[in-house]
Structure formats: structure tokens, C-alpha cells
Design a protein around this motif. Sequence first.
Motif, PDB file in Angstrom:
ATOM      1  N   ARG A  66      67.053  64.864  47.772  1.00  0.00           N
ATOM      2  CA  ARG A  66      66.690  65.568  46.521  1.00  0.00           C
ATOM      3  C   ARG A  66      65.667  66.682  46.743  1.00  0.00           C
ATOM      4  NH1 ARG A  66      66.985  60.184  44.488  1.00  0.00           N
ATOM      5  NH2 ARG A  66      64.723  59.936  44.624  1.00  0.00           N
ATOM      6  N   MET A  67      65.200  66.844  47.976  1.00  0.00           N
ATOM      7  CA  MET A  67      64.188  67.891  48.248  1.00  0.00           C
ATOM      8  C   MET A  67      64.910  69.227  48.383  1.00  0.00           C
ATOM      9  SD  MET A  67      61.749  65.946  51.017  1.00  0.00           S
ATOM     10  CE  MET A  67      60.887  64.431  50.595  1.00  0.00           C
ATOM     11  N   ASP A  68      64.830  70.035  47.334  1.00  0.00           N
ATOM     12  CA  ASP A  68      65.606  71.284  47.289  1.00  0.00           C
ATOM     13  C   ASP A  68      65.214  72.280  48.370  1.00  0.00           C
ATOM     14  OD1 ASP A  68      67.078  70.399  45.201  1.00  0.00           O
ATOM     15  OD2 ASP A  68      65.797  71.306  43.652  1.00  0.00           O
ATOM     16  N   ASP A  69      63.960  72.206  48.802  1.00  0.00           N
ATOM     17  CA  ASP A  69      63.510  73.218  49.773  1.00  0.00           C
ATOM     18  C   ASP A  69      63.805  72.822  51.215  1.00  0.00           C
ATOM     19  OD1 ASP A  69      61.708  71.089  49.627  1.00  0.00           O
ATOM     20  OD2 ASP A  69      60.115  72.318  50.498  1.00  0.00           O
ATOM     21  N   ILE A  70      64.387  71.668  51.432  1.00  0.00           N
ATOM     22  CA  ILE A  70      64.726  71.238  52.805  1.00  0.00           C
ATOM     23  C   ILE A  70      66.122  71.753  53.156  1.00  0.00           C
ATOM     24  CG2 ILE A  70      65.301  69.203  54.226  1.00  0.00           C
ATOM     25  CD1 ILE A  70      62.267  69.651  53.911  1.00  0.00           C
ATOM     26  N   ASP A  71      66.193  72.479  54.288  1.00  0.00           N
ATOM     27  CA  ASP A  71      67.486  73.025  54.728  1.00  0.00           C
ATOM     28  C   ASP A  71      68.233  72.048  55.633  1.00  0.00           C
ATOM     29  OD1 ASP A  71      66.846  75.689  53.683  1.00  0.00           O
ATOM     30  OD2 ASP A  71      65.454  75.848  55.380  1.00  0.00           O
ATOM     31  N   ILE A  72      67.478  71.389  56.527  1.00  0.00           N
ATOM     32  CA  ILE A  72      68.107  70.599  57.595  1.00  0.00           C
ATOM     33  C   ILE A  72      67.613  69.158  57.516  1.00  0.00           C
ATOM     34  CG2 ILE A  72      68.280  70.272  60.100  1.00  0.00           C
ATOM     35  CD1 ILE A  72      67.667  73.314  60.374  1.00  0.00           C
ATOM     36  N   VAL A  73      68.565  68.221  57.488  1.00  0.00           N
ATOM     37  CA  VAL A  73      68.212  66.807  57.579  1.00  0.00           C
ATOM     38  C   VAL A  73      68.563  66.353  58.992  1.00  0.00           C
ATOM     39  CG1 VAL A  73      68.669  64.498  56.689  1.00  0.00           C
ATOM     40  CG2 VAL A  73      68.613  66.445  55.118  1.00  0.00           C
ATOM     41  N   ASP A  74      67.557  65.908  59.733  1.00  0.00           N
ATOM     42  CA  ASP A  74      67.735  65.517  61.136  1.00  0.00           C
ATOM     43  C   ASP A  74      67.706  63.994  61.208  1.00  0.00           C
ATOM     44  OD1 ASP A  74      67.607  64.957  63.813  1.00  0.00           O
ATOM     45  OD2 ASP A  74      66.022  66.406  64.252  1.00  0.00           O
ATOM     46  N   ILE A  75      68.873  63.406  61.474  1.00  0.00           N
ATOM     47  CA  ILE A  75      69.044  61.950  61.382  1.00  0.00           C
ATOM     48  C   ILE A  75      68.816  61.301  62.742  1.00  0.00           C
ATOM     49  CG2 ILE A  75      70.722  60.142  60.852  1.00  0.00           C
ATOM     50  CD1 ILE A  75      72.015  62.260  58.895  1.00  0.00           C
ATOM     51  N   ALA A  89      73.992  63.618  53.414  1.00  0.00           N
ATOM     52  CA  ALA A  89      73.283  64.892  53.615  1.00  0.00           C
ATOM     53  C   ALA A  89      74.235  66.076  53.452  1.00  0.00           C
ATOM     54  CB  ALA A  89      72.623  64.905  54.986  1.00  0.00           C
ATOM     55  N   LEU A  90      75.447  65.956  53.981  1.00  0.00           N
ATOM     56  CA  LEU A  90      76.410  67.062  53.805  1.00  0.00           C
ATOM     57  C   LEU A  90      76.714  67.259  52.329  1.00  0.00           C
ATOM     58  CD1 LEU A  90      79.004  66.551  56.717  1.00  0.00           C
ATOM     59  CD2 LEU A  90      77.393  68.454  56.463  1.00  0.00           C
ATOM     60  N   SER A  91      76.922  66.140  51.621  1.00  0.00           N
ATOM     61  CA  SER A  91      77.297  66.323  50.217  1.00  0.00           C
ATOM     62  C   SER A  91      76.124  66.798  49.371  1.00  0.00           C
ATOM     63  CB  SER A  91      77.971  65.072  49.640  1.00  0.00           C
ATOM     64  OG  SER A  91      77.039  64.051  49.625  1.00  0.00           O
ATOM     65  N   ALA A  92      74.900  66.650  49.882  1.00  0.00           N
ATOM     66  CA  ALA A  92      73.737  67.230  49.182  1.00  0.00           C
ATOM     67  C   ALA A  92      73.555  68.704  49.548  1.00  0.00           C
ATOM     68  CB  ALA A  92      72.483  66.436  49.531  1.00  0.00           C
ATOM     69  N   GLY A  93      74.469  69.242  50.344  1.00  0.00           N
ATOM     70  CA  GLY A  93      74.412  70.669  50.667  1.00  0.00           C
ATOM     71  C   GLY A  93      73.510  70.999  51.841  1.00  0.00           C
ATOM     72  N   GLU A  95      72.222  71.236  55.917  1.00  0.00           N
ATOM     73  CA  GLU A  95      72.615  71.275  57.313  1.00  0.00           C
ATOM     74  C   GLU A  95      72.185  69.938  57.920  1.00  0.00           C
ATOM     75  OE1 GLU A  95      74.242  73.764  58.653  1.00  0.00           O
ATOM     76  OE2 GLU A  95      74.001  75.204  57.024  1.00  0.00           O
ATOM     77  N   VAL A  96      72.948  69.461  58.910  1.00  0.00           N
ATOM     78  CA  VAL A  96      72.680  68.132  59.455  1.00  0.00           C
ATOM     79  C   VAL A  96      72.589  68.191  60.979  1.00  0.00           C
ATOM     80  CG1 VAL A  96      73.565  65.767  59.670  1.00  0.00           C
ATOM     81  CG2 VAL A  96      73.922  67.039  57.547  1.00  0.00           C
ATOM     82  N   VAL A  97      71.564  67.528  61.487  1.00  0.00           N
ATOM     83  CA  VAL A  97      71.489  67.245  62.926  1.00  0.00           C
ATOM     84  C   VAL A  97      71.549  65.738  63.032  1.00  0.00           C
ATOM     85  CG1 VAL A  97      69.984  67.315  64.956  1.00  0.00           C
ATOM     86  CG2 VAL A  97      70.073  69.286  63.408  1.00  0.00           C
ATOM     87  N   CYS A  98      72.283  65.196  64.005  1.00  0.00           N
ATOM     88  CA  CYS A  98      72.318  63.729  64.122  1.00  0.00           C
ATOM     89  C   CYS A  98      72.390  63.316  65.580  1.00  0.00           C
ATOM     90  CB  CYS A  98      73.491  63.157  63.339  1.00  0.00           C
ATOM     91  SG  CYS A  98      73.512  61.341  63.370  1.00  0.00           S
ATOM     92  N   GLU A  99      71.620  62.281  65.866  1.00  0.00           N
ATOM     93  CA  GLU A  99      71.563  61.734  67.227  1.00  0.00           C
ATOM     94  C   GLU A  99      72.881  61.060  67.612  1.00  0.00           C
ATOM     95  OE1 GLU A  99      70.271  61.531  69.990  1.00  0.00           O
ATOM     96  OE2 GLU A  99      68.330  62.501  69.818  1.00  0.00           O
ATOM     97  N   GLU A 118      84.459  70.630  53.675  1.00  0.00           N
ATOM     98  CA  GLU A 118      84.360  70.798  52.223  1.00  0.00           C
ATOM     99  C   GLU A 118      82.957  71.134  51.749  1.00  0.00           C
ATOM    100  OE1 GLU A 118      85.822  67.035  50.974  1.00  0.00           O
ATOM    101  OE2 GLU A 118      87.820  67.467  51.776  1.00  0.00           O
ATOM    102  N   THR A 119      81.992  71.200  52.657  1.00  0.00           N
ATOM    103  CA  THR A 119      80.610  71.411  52.214  1.00  0.00           C
ATOM    104  C   THR A 119      80.045  72.678  52.853  1.00  0.00           C
ATOM    105  OG1 THR A 119      79.887  69.942  53.995  1.00  0.00           O
ATOM    106  CG2 THR A 119      80.098  68.962  51.825  1.00  0.00           C
ATOM    107  N   ALA A 120      78.926  73.107  52.296  1.00  0.00           N
ATOM    108  CA  ALA A 120      78.327  74.355  52.789  1.00  0.00           C
ATOM    109  C   ALA A 120      77.687  74.154  54.157  1.00  0.00           C
ATOM    110  CB  ALA A 120      77.278  74.824  51.788  1.00  0.00           C
ATOM    111  N   GLY A 121      77.119  72.980  54.372  1.00  0.00           N
ATOM    112  CA  GLY A 121      76.392  72.741  55.616  1.00  0.00           C
ATOM    113  C   GLY A 121      77.319  72.324  56.745  1.00  0.00           C
ATOM    114  N   ARG A 122      76.740  72.332  57.944  1.00  0.00           N
ATOM    115  CA  ARG A 122      77.476  71.865  59.117  1.00  0.00           C
ATOM    116  C   ARG A 122      76.673  70.761  59.805  1.00  0.00           C
ATOM    117  NH1 ARG A 122      78.664  77.260  62.421  1.00  0.00           N
ATOM    118  NH2 ARG A 122      76.536  77.749  61.806  1.00  0.00           N
ATOM    119  N   ALA A 123      77.366  69.986  60.625  1.00  0.00           N
ATOM    120  CA  ALA A 123      76.684  68.878  61.303  1.00  0.00           C
ATOM    121  C   ALA A 123      76.678  69.125  62.803  1.00  0.00           C
ATOM    122  CB  ALA A 123      77.396  67.560  60.996  1.00  0.00           C
TER     123      ALA A 123
END
Length: 360
Positions: A66-75, A89-93, A95-99, A118-123
Motif C-alpha cells: 500500500r506504500m504508493d511511493d515505493i517503486d521496487i519490492v525486494d523479496i 507485488a506485481l498486482s500492486a503495480g 517492480e519486483v526483485v526476488c531471491e 499483465e502488469t506494469a512492473g517486471r520481476a
Amino acid sequence: MSEPRIWRVAVVGCGVGRDHIVRGYQKHPDKFGVHALCEIDECRLAAVADEFSIPRRTMSFDEVLRMDDIDIVDICTPAALHFGQILGALSAGKEVVCEKPLVGTLAEIDRVIAAERETAGRAMPIFQYRFGNGVQKAKRIIDLGIAGKPYVATVETAWKRAAKYYETPWRGRRETECGGVLLMHAIHNHDLMQWLMGSASSVFARTATRVNPIEVEDCAVASLVMQSGALASLAATLGSQREISRLRLCFEQVTFESSHAPYSPGDDPWEIVPVSPEAEARIAGALAGYRAVSARYEGQFAAYHAALTTGAALPVTLADARSSLELATALYHSATTGLPVTLPIAADHPAYNGWLPPKP
Ligand SMILES: NC(=O)c1ccc[n+]([C@@H]2O[C@H](COP(=O)([O-])OP(=O)(O)OC[C@H]3O[C@@H](n4cnc5c(N)ncnc54)[C@H](O)[C@@H]3O)[C@@H](O)[C@H]2O)c1
């Protein structure tokens, strides 16, 4: 000229997530800023957030989304959580990094690939060992066709894990670790091997649990035929008193051997032995304009920033993660059935929805 964008990151999970901060994001303050930290262990959350003065801290993954100002979620959470968190994270729009391992089945990665479309971000999966100057030079020589026909690869992952490692409750358990030495440790060296030699077309594997009293394998060997017709042998254990990673790749024109450093197999020095003075001259030409990369997370995150900024292909893609998980699936299925397994593995394959053998 406008300043390059600084991407705002939330790191989720503070084990190797701390390494992402120290060895990745902090190396690039002009490219990334870590603005939020998520961790369900309150003490760990406070310690890492204080260490790096990260302003926002939460124990809730949904709050991160829900943090609108966060671009990348690093899992950087335990493996079994990745699938749901990547999709969220993808469906929240984001970008995703994942281990690694990205997810726990081929069916899951195919759903992630579909979601990414289907989403704007990439993983971006993490395979940080690709970012080392030894393996990068080998890749360049091979891709330019200088190495010629691949003959044989031998890959050793001889690492050590003892009881302390398994005190972390999710480790060593089928449901939470999703696999043993093949999936969690040797996955890096096997990725490097396939990156350089192409994909496997047939595998035969044996696994055993001999080092620690755990539910997943900690020893494995395998014999592979690659799509090129080359052969490969893999050996992996978590019971080696001296730890090494070693890749030796014999091609018609060049033999490559990695350094033996266990946790930096891509780094220089790699031994690059040409068959002739002519091949040596072609290698020298190929490497004349070589630009060194930064090692591991620093290098992968630098390349990631360039891809985010330009919209170019990510430096490590879901297709790369799929290839690595397909190899793992084939290896586990072979070890379970005692039979060779042919790749590719399609959706109607018995291991498509899960590779672990039935519980004893
Ligand atoms: N690329 C590499 O070289 C490398 C090295 C180590 C680990 N890994 C991978 O990183 C992942 C994590 O491994 P680790 O060694 O850091 O494990 P870890 O147990 O040390 O750290 C994981 C952290 O995630 C936290 N966590 C669990 N559920 C959470 C949730 N829902 N939300 C937020 N935080 C949560 C845990 O409390 C823990 O602190 C695994 O997939 C592992 O395979 C990769």
C-alpha cells in the motif's frame, strides 16, 4: 541532461535482505534508496532498520504493497513465500526483485510469467554470481562463437552446512525450503553452467540425505545431456570440509575453469586456455574492449537500474529462473523415479506441479 532516477525500494526479509542493502543498494546511492523495511521478526526489523536508518518499518507485507511511493519490492523471505508475495507485488503495480529459488514449482513460475505480462512492473530473479568478471568474459567468448563446440562440463558445489544452519526453522523442511542442496545451493553453479553451455535436454540424477538430519537432500550427483549434445556432470554436497565451487567447461577451441572460491564462482580469475595461438588471438580481440562489471549484488543491481531506466530487458529474467527451475524439476523427478528425464517439462508432466518426492 536530467539526473538518473533514484528508485525507491522496500526490502522484505532481513537475512540476505541485509546483504542486498549493504552489497547492492548502498553501493548505488545515486540509483536506489531503501525507504522501507518489512520483517516479521521485530528485533531483526529494528536492528536492521536502525543500522541503515531506514525510516519506515513494518511487519506487514500488505502494508508495503500500500506504500504508493515505493517503486521496487525486494523479496528476501523464505522460499515458500515467494510465489504469493511476487504475485501480490506485481498486482500492486510494483517492480519486483526476488531471491532464489524464485518459486516452488514450474506451475508457479508460469503463473508469475503470465502475471508479469499483465502488469506494469517486471520481476527480476536474483542470480548474482553471473556478475563476476571471470564468467562474464567466458560468456562473451562463447557468445562470439570463439569457443566452438561444447564438449563436457563438470560442476562441483562442495559447501558445508551444519546443525546451526538448520536452527532457522524453515530450513531443511520440505514445505518451507522446497528442496535441498540442488535447489538452495547448487542452483547458482547450475545456472552458470546452463548460461554458458545452453539448456539440458536429458538428465539422470541421484540424491541422498547424509550430512544433516533434514527432510531434503544434502548430497546429489547428476549426468546431463545438453541440447547441443555436450555432456555435463554435477556433484553437490553440504558436507565438504573445504568449501569450493568449481566449473570446468571444455569447448572445442577453449577450456574454461572457474576460480574455486565457493561464494564468488563468477569472479576472476577464470583460467581460459585456448587450443591454439589463433584462438588465443581471437580471445584477446574479444576481450580488448571488455568493461569490468562490479561483483555480485553490486553488479546485478547496477545492470538492473540501467534496465529499469531504459526499459531494456532485465539482466536476469523470469525465463532464466524458469530454466533453472526446470532443471531442478527434472533432477528431482529423475532421483525420485530412478529414470532419466527428458526436457522440456510440459504442463502435463507429473512433476510440473511439484518436484519433491512423496513423503516416506
Ligand atoms: N542469492 C544468494 O546467494 C542467497 C543467499 C542466502 C539466501 N538466499 C535466499 O534468500 C531467501 C531468504 O534466505 P535467508 O538466508 O535470508 O533466510 P533468513 O531466515 O535468514 O531470513 C529470512 C527473513 O524473512 C523473514 N520473514 C519471514 N516471513 C516474512 C514475511 N511474511 N514478511 C517479512 N519478513 C518475513 C524472517 O523473519 C527472516 O528474518 C531464500 O529464498 C534463500 O534461498 C539467497
